[in-house]
Design an enzyme around this catalytic site. Structure first.
Site, mmCIF file in Angstrom:
data_model
loop_
_atom_site.group_PDB
_atom_site.id
_atom_site.type_symbol
_atom_site.label_atom_id
_atom_site.label_comp_id
_atom_site.label_asym_id
_atom_site.label_seq_id
_atom_site.Cartn_x
_atom_site.Cartn_y
_atom_site.Cartn_z
ATOM 1 N N ASP A 58 36.819 39.957 50.226
ATOM 2 C CA ASP A 58 37.092 41.254 49.843
ATOM 3 C C ASP A 58 38.241 41.104 49.326
ATOM 4 O O ASP A 58 39.309 40.530 50.447
ATOM 5 C CB ASP A 58 36.709 42.610 50.779
ATOM 6 C CG ASP A 58 37.103 43.736 49.640
ATOM 7 O OD1 ASP A 58 36.378 44.169 48.678
ATOM 8 O OD2 ASP A 58 38.490 43.956 50.160
ATOM 9 N N TYR A 63 46.869 44.574 47.070
ATOM 10 C CA TYR A 63 47.979 43.364 48.680
ATOM 11 C C TYR A 63 48.736 42.833 47.396
ATOM 12 O O TYR A 63 48.500 42.043 47.035
ATOM 13 C CB TYR A 63 46.193 43.014 48.976
ATOM 14 C CG TYR A 63 45.101 43.904 49.041
ATOM 15 C CD1 TYR A 63 45.618 45.145 49.560
ATOM 16 C CD2 TYR A 63 43.837 43.342 49.457
ATOM 17 C CE1 TYR A 63 44.338 45.603 50.389
ATOM 18 C CE2 TYR A 63 42.935 43.929 49.675
ATOM 19 C CZ TYR A 63 43.462 45.531 50.723
ATOM 20 O OH TYR A 63 41.573 45.807 50.475
ATOM 21 N N LYS A 89 39.500 45.940 43.546
ATOM 22 C CA LYS A 89 39.112 47.304 43.735
ATOM 23 C C LYS A 89 40.334 47.705 42.434
ATOM 24 O O LYS A 89 40.887 46.632 41.849
ATOM 25 C CB LYS A 89 39.789 47.926 45.277
ATOM 26 C CG LYS A 89 39.213 47.184 46.566
ATOM 27 C CD LYS A 89 40.085 47.901 47.005
ATOM 28 C CE LYS A 89 39.382 47.217 48.513
ATOM 29 N NZ LYS A 89 39.020 45.735 49.182
ATOM 30 N N LEU A 253 42.719 45.419 68.393
ATOM 31 C CA LEU A 253 41.954 45.542 69.000
ATOM 32 C C LEU A 253 41.628 44.373 69.128
ATOM 33 O O LEU A 253 41.038 43.447 69.484
ATOM 34 C CB LEU A 253 41.214 46.124 68.461
ATOM 35 C CG LEU A 253 40.767 47.813 68.931
ATOM 36 C CD1 LEU A 253 39.491 48.154 66.963
ATOM 37 C CD2 LEU A 253 40.466 48.303 70.010
#
Length: 348
Positions: A58, A63, A89, A253
């Site tokens: 993706d 970006y 996108k 995380l």
């Protein structure tokens, strides 16, 4: 719901059936997110994803102002096109001219300050959508796209103006992508956003109908209550799949320091500390807990963590395969670190 809308949902291919596996690769970091990444490091990371068996990639023009698409295309253009699934996108058109002012990225200011210097036009009209797709195909070095997401028509970029951007996309990008799907040019489309409200609004429409959505950062160990309250029940009712983006909550995380694309605040650091203590107690990695939690919801079709180093890809594949004891999930629930409504792996 009108009969035509129901029929569209029945005959829509959907996202889950398109994806070759539950682990994909999100390329936002390849756009020099947070830091300048050498080209050879970016190339090696994509090659590592390929070598690890990842076949869903993706990306987006946003970006790094086309940088991530170009870097991804450099590697994938040498691979058999039928052997992988590719999504990008629409909503940003990258111009040849360079930006002279500081770009306004809403809450994401400075996110791609190390990316290409090209000016970015934020537009979701039909004309801009078609141009964006043409430019993406060139940067990616391919002749077709599988999935297209309508990017960032949400509050985090537009504040109170987000509804006007949504309406622009509804009458522009939504209709273009629906036509391209019906013509077989693309296989599916949906929204790619960091907020739940635009997806809820889209699912409430009679037409056009999305095939699925990419929800970034809103279904993680650190943030999932809101999605569970309204969005995910709506998606399940309509049989619409979800790709989970940002499963590591911008890196916090996975040993990083960012949350919501900014330095993590004290309360988040404290919560991660509690999660880490519990994973250490049960001898599991926090990355494994994060990935497997995001995939436990029935609406989750795949998860797409990003990476900028080849070693991270191996960690992701190992995390997905790691055996986590049921006692960990029981203790996680008992500690109040997940919503009582959240489905858990191997758990009632």
């Amino acid at each position: 719901m009108p009969r035509i809308a129901i029929e569209t949902r029945i005959f829509s291919m959907g996202i889950k059936s398109l994806l070759p596996g539950r682990l994909g690769f999100g390329t936002a970091p390849l756009g020099n997110m947070f830091r300048a990444i050498p080209d050879d490091e970016a190339r090696a990371t994509v090659e590592a994803a390929w070598d690890q068996g990842i076949r869903y990639f993706d990306t987006a023009p946003f970006y790094g102002a086309g940088l991530a698409e170009s870097r991804l295309g450099e590697v994938l253009s040498a691979k058999p096109r039928d052997s992988y699934v590719l999504s990008t996108k629409v909503g940003r058109v990258i111009l040849d001219e360079h930006e002279t002012a500081t770009p306004d990225f809403g809450e994401k200011g400075g996110l791609f300050e190390h990316g290409n210097p090209n000016k970015i036009v934020h537009e979701w009209t039909a004309e801009a959508t078609e141009r964006s797709l043409e430019d993406s195909l060139k940067r990616l070095g391919t002749d077709r796209l599988d999935i297209v997401w309508v990017h960032d028509i949400a509050q985090d970029f537009h504040g109170d103006l987000w509804l006007s951007k949504f309406e622009e996309a509804r009458t522009g990008a939504f209709r273009v992508l629906s036509r391209l799907r019906d013509e077989g040019v693309i296989k599916a489309w949906g929204l790619g956003v960091n907020r739940t409200e635009p997806i809820e609004l889209t699912l409430a429409l009679d037409e056009p109908r999305p095939d699925g959505f990419l929800l970034a950062g809103r279904y993680t160990l650190l943030d999932h209550d809101h999605a569970l309250g309204r969005l995910l029940p709506m998606a399940q009712e309509q049989g619409v799949d979800m790709v989970v983006g940002g499963p590591y909550s911008s890196g916090i995380l996975a040993g990083g320091t960012h949350f919501e694309y900014q330095q993590a605040p004290p309360e988040i650091i404290e919560r991660v500390g509690k999660l880490k203590a519990l994973t250490d107690q049960h001898g599991v990695s926090i990355k494994a807990a994060a990935l497997q939690f995001s995939l436990a919801h029935p609406a989750a079709a795949a998860v797409i963590p990003g990476a900028t180093r080849p070693s991270r890809i191996a960690e992701d594949t190992a995390a997905l395969a790691e055996r986590i004891p049921a006692a960990f999930w029981t203790d996680l629930r008992a500690a109040g670190l997940v919503s009582p409504a959240a489905p858990l792996p191997d758990h009632a």
